[in-house]
Write an enzyme that holds these catalytic residues in place. Structure first.
Site, PDB file in Angstrom:
ATOM      1  N   SER A 108       0.499  -0.873  -0.422  1.00 16.47           N
ATOM      2  CA  SER A 108       0.063   0.115  -0.445  1.00 16.47           C
ATOM      3  C   SER A 108       1.066   1.311   0.566  1.00 16.47           C
ATOM      4  O   SER A 108       1.804   0.751   0.265  1.00 16.47           O
ATOM      5  CB  SER A 108      -1.023   0.341   1.340  1.00 16.47           C
ATOM      6  OG  SER A 108      -1.365   1.487   1.748  1.00 16.47           O
ATOM      7  N   SER A 109       0.226   2.314  -0.561  1.00 15.88           N
ATOM      8  CA  SER A 109       0.970   3.788  -0.575  1.00 15.88           C
ATOM      9  C   SER A 109       1.402   4.209   0.871  1.00 15.88           C
ATOM     10  O   SER A 109       2.686   4.759   0.784  1.00 15.88           O
ATOM     11  CB  SER A 109       0.193   4.504  -1.273  1.00 15.88           C
ATOM     12  OG  SER A 109      -1.273   4.931  -0.584  1.00 15.88           O
ATOM     13  N   CYS A 110       0.699   3.602   1.477  1.00 13.22           N
ATOM     14  CA  CYS A 110       1.071   4.381   3.226  1.00 13.22           C
ATOM     15  C   CYS A 110       2.859   3.703   3.674  1.00 13.22           C
ATOM     16  O   CYS A 110       3.005   4.621   4.695  1.00 13.22           O
ATOM     17  CB  CYS A 110      -0.083   3.949   4.105  1.00 13.22           C
ATOM     18  SG  CYS A 110      -0.361   1.850   4.625  1.00 13.22           S
ATOM     19  N   TYR A 137       0.564  -1.206  10.344  1.00 12.91           N
ATOM     20  CA  TYR A 137       0.347  -1.917   8.930  1.00 12.91           C
ATOM     21  C   TYR A 137       1.307  -1.588   7.923  1.00 12.91           C
ATOM     22  O   TYR A 137       1.489  -2.224   7.193  1.00 12.91           O
ATOM     23  CB  TYR A 137      -1.498  -1.467   8.126  1.00 12.91           C
ATOM     24  CG  TYR A 137      -1.614  -1.958   6.977  1.00 12.91           C
ATOM     25  CD1 TYR A 137      -2.226  -2.541   6.607  1.00 12.91           C
ATOM     26  CD2 TYR A 137      -1.242  -0.744   6.104  1.00 12.91           C
ATOM     27  CE1 TYR A 137      -2.503  -3.914   5.654  1.00 12.91           C
ATOM     28  CE2 TYR A 137      -2.027  -1.702   4.684  1.00 12.91           C
ATOM     29  CZ  TYR A 137      -2.457  -2.207   4.477  1.00 12.91           C
ATOM     30  OH  TYR A 137      -2.250  -3.083   3.085  1.00 12.91           O
ATOM     31  N   LYS A 141       3.797  -3.858   6.125  1.00 13.48           N
ATOM     32  CA  LYS A 141       4.083  -4.589   4.595  1.00 13.48           C
ATOM     33  C   LYS A 141       5.430  -3.435   4.253  1.00 13.48           C
ATOM     34  O   LYS A 141       6.275  -4.286   3.166  1.00 13.48           O
ATOM     35  CB  LYS A 141       3.763  -3.179   4.748  1.00 13.48           C
ATOM     36  CG  LYS A 141       2.040  -3.760   3.918  1.00 13.48           C
ATOM     37  CD  LYS A 141       1.393  -4.224   3.079  1.00 13.48           C
ATOM     38  CE  LYS A 141       0.343  -5.442   3.466  1.00 13.48           C
ATOM     39  NZ  LYS A 141       0.155  -6.877   2.395  1.00 13.48           N
TER      40      LYS A 141
END
Length: 324
Positions: A108-110, A137, A141
């Site tokens: 994810s871009s986060c 999260y 990742k």
């Protein structure tokens, strides 16, 4: 990937997984492995290892994850780091033990810093602090990316991580509390339209900027990357180095809009006639998250679905899921 290659799509019933299966079928692939959570608990090392030893997939798309929006990340931080670490650790290691040819790990871009330069390049990973609301999260990742890189270096595996920007499309999660922003807005505006409510409240100030990618475009990019010849794919993997660029590729559209503009767009698609109010006591999250997709575009792939067309399709999907 050959048409009859055995392909395991982990998380095949989610937004990402359903799009991947549709795209793979459209491109002529026929040999799929899928398991529901009830059939295979990916947080269980024993179950995952038994599955891989029995089925021996050739290729793996690791789309299974615990995901959610700001509210879910704030409410269940322990589950977000625990479950995601367990899922990816079990699947990546089992893939290595059972000689999987290639693995694609979806993040994810986060993963990028809260105040990363815009647009965000792959090399911005780990350059400054993360957004606190989804740090558990994001750290999970990031660990998955590092694990892919470590296995590529030590075992010469071919594991690539891809970081899609914010996704939406058919098969999304429309839960009233735990969904992402587009499905949450679709549900709120639809329910407000049915109830003739005078206004809809949106979290935050409406000023943060976000990039959104239609799920079918995301899946097309993933299959494109996994189908690259070795001469193009292997240089992406970092098999011969422990510094510089991780085995990581951004997937996005390359432009963004404000949450206020997004809310207006969803309102128009749904056909809601009331007002939009913004609750500034709720968190905004990262001010901006725009992907730099220059590397992927230079390789020959770019997104094709216009935002309005994607939102129309997503709303039709929501209506169909509500009817069923």
């Amino acid at each position: 990937m050959k048409p009859d290659s055995k392909i395991y799509v982990a998380g095949h019933r989610g937004l990402v997984g359903t799009a991947l299966l549709r795209t793979l079928r459209d491109k002529g692939h026929t040999n799929f492995l899928t398991r529901t959570h009830a059939e295979l608990d990916l947080t269980s090392q024993a179950e995952v290892e038994a599955f891989f030893e029995s089925e021996k997939p050739d290729y793996v798309f690791l789309a299974a994850a615990k995901v959610g929006g700001i509210h879910a990340n704030n409410t269940y931080p322990a589950e977000f780091i625990r479950d995601n670490l367990a899922i990816q650790t079990n699947v990546i290691h089992a893939a290595y033990k059972n000689n999987v040819k290639r693995l694609l790990f979806l993040g994810s871009s986060c993963i990028y810093p809260k105040l990363a330069p815009q647009p965000m390049k792959e090399e911005h990973l780990l350059t400054s602090e993360l957004e606190p609301t989804n740090r558990p999260y994001a750290l999970a990742k990031i660990a998955g990316i590092e694990m892919c890189w470590a296995y590529n270096r030590q075992y010469k595996t071919q594991y690539l991580a891809v970081m899609p920007t914010n996704l939406y499309g058919p098969g999304d999660n429309y839960h009233p509390e735990n969904s992402h922003v587009i499905p949450a807005l679709i549900r709120r505006f639809h329910e407000a339209k049915l109830a003739n409510a005078p206004s809809v409240t949106v979290w935050g100030t409406g000023t943060p900027r976000r990039e959104f990618l239609y799920s079918e475009d995301m899946a097309d990019a993933c299959v494109y990357l996994m189908s690259l010849p070795d001469v193009q794919f292997v240089p992406l993997l970092g098999q011969d180095r422990n510094d510089g660029l991780a085995p990581l590729m951004n997937i996005g559209v390359g432009h963004d809009l404000t949450i206020r503009e997004l809310a207006e767009a969803v309102k128009g698609v749904v056909g809601y006639q009331g007002m939009i109010e913004f609750d500034s006591t709720k968190p905004d999250g990262t001010p901006r998250k725009l992907m730099d997709v220059g590397r992927l575009n230079a390789m020959g792939w770019s997104a094709r679905t216009a935002m309005r067309n994607g939102l129309d399709a997503a709303y039709r999907d929501f209506q169909a899921s509500s009817d069923s």
